[in-house]
Design a protein around this motif. Structure first.
Motif, PDB file in Angstrom:
ATOM      1  N   GLY A 172      36.924  38.971  54.459  1.00 58.95           N
ATOM      2  CA  GLY A 172      36.375  40.127  55.267  1.00 58.95           C
ATOM      3  C   GLY A 172      35.660  41.065  54.185  1.00 58.95           C
ATOM      4  O   GLY A 172      34.907  41.716  54.768  1.00 58.95           O
ATOM      5  N   ARG A 173      35.627  40.745  53.011  1.00 58.13           N
ATOM      6  CA  ARG A 173      34.908  41.564  52.018  1.00 58.13           C
ATOM      7  C   ARG A 173      33.837  40.863  51.206  1.00 58.13           C
ATOM      8  O   ARG A 173      34.337  39.496  50.597  1.00 58.13           O
ATOM      9  CB  ARG A 173      35.864  42.452  51.175  1.00 58.13           C
ATOM     10  N   ALA A 174      33.016  41.462  50.493  1.00 58.17           N
ATOM     11  CA  ALA A 174      32.168  40.767  49.576  1.00 58.17           C
ATOM     12  C   ALA A 174      32.494  41.112  48.181  1.00 58.17           C
ATOM     13  O   ALA A 174      32.193  40.014  47.331  1.00 58.17           O
ATOM     14  CB  ALA A 174      30.670  41.049  49.934  1.00 58.17           C
ATOM     15  N   ALA A 175      32.840  42.191  47.887  1.00 54.83           N
ATOM     16  CA  ALA A 175      33.391  42.592  46.627  1.00 54.83           C
ATOM     17  C   ALA A 175      34.578  42.205  45.930  1.00 54.83           C
ATOM     18  O   ALA A 175      35.652  42.024  46.885  1.00 54.83           O
ATOM     19  CB  ALA A 175      33.193  43.902  46.309  1.00 54.83           C
ATOM     20  N   PRO A 176      34.929  41.563  44.939  1.00 57.51           N
ATOM     21  CA  PRO A 176      36.092  41.273  44.474  1.00 57.51           C
ATOM     22  C   PRO A 176      36.971  42.298  44.114  1.00 57.51           C
ATOM     23  O   PRO A 176      36.506  43.567  43.884  1.00 57.51           O
ATOM     24  CB  PRO A 176      35.607  40.410  43.053  1.00 57.51           C
TER      25      PRO A 176
END
Length: 180
Positions: free
Chosen positions: A166-170
């Motif tokens: 659900g998130r793009a950033a690592p």
């Protein structure tokens, strides 16, 4: 912090509803004593899972370390305590540190006290990622940083940067274990 009992569906399949309720009540009694000791608040129960917050109601400058201490103490309970019906219970924990919103959420006539925010979602995803890593406690680098020297002696192992669902950033993630 999010917690979840490993293999709960298998445990529940083997017990009657009454036996299962007894087991959960015993487990929650044991774990809530530890949560209270370290200043956490059980914000929500959902089946066998708990959402636990630190520093949300009462200011605690050591909230990250207390969350880690709580997770480690829950692991000690899992290793040392046999619950009713002879059950050993392993618990997965996901810990994240950051800004959240605390308050009543819901419909006008049905409000629930809870917490929300991206940092809450990250903690929930970390709890689930324990399955993939074969670990029982995962925390973010932000939690590790916020602990400073307060969690010396704990075994922190970097797991790398993870793209949580659900998130793009690592998110940089570490596993935590009690010192052997």
């Amino acid at each position: 912090m999010f917690t979840d009992i490993e293999g709960f569906s298998t445990i529940s399949e083997q017990l009657s509803p009454k036996e299962l309720a007894k087991l959960l009540n015993e487990y929650f009694t044991q774990t809530s004593a530890v949560i209270d000791r370290f200043g956490g608040i059980i914000t929500q129960f959902e089946g066998d899972a708990m959402l636990i917050t630190f520093n949300a109601i009462t200011p605690d400058p050591n909230h990250a370390a207390n969350a880690v201490r709580t997770a480690l103490a829950i692991q000690e309970i899992a290793q040392s305590h046999t619950f009713c019906h002879g059950a050993k219970i392993r618990t997965r924990c996901g810990i994240n540190t950051g800004e959240i919103i605390v308050g009543a959420i819901g419909a006008e006539n049905h409000l629930t006290f809870t917490v929300h925010g991206d940092n809450v979602n990250i903690a929930a995803r970390l709890e689930q990622l324990n399955k993939q890593y074969g670990s029982y406690i995962l925390a973010t680098k932000e939690t590790h940083r916020a602990c400073g020297d307060l969690c010396e002696g704990s075994d922190w192992t970097p797991c790398g940067d993870v793209i949580v669902r659900g998130r793009a950033a690592p998110t940089p993630v570490l596993s935590i274990a009690s010192p052997s």
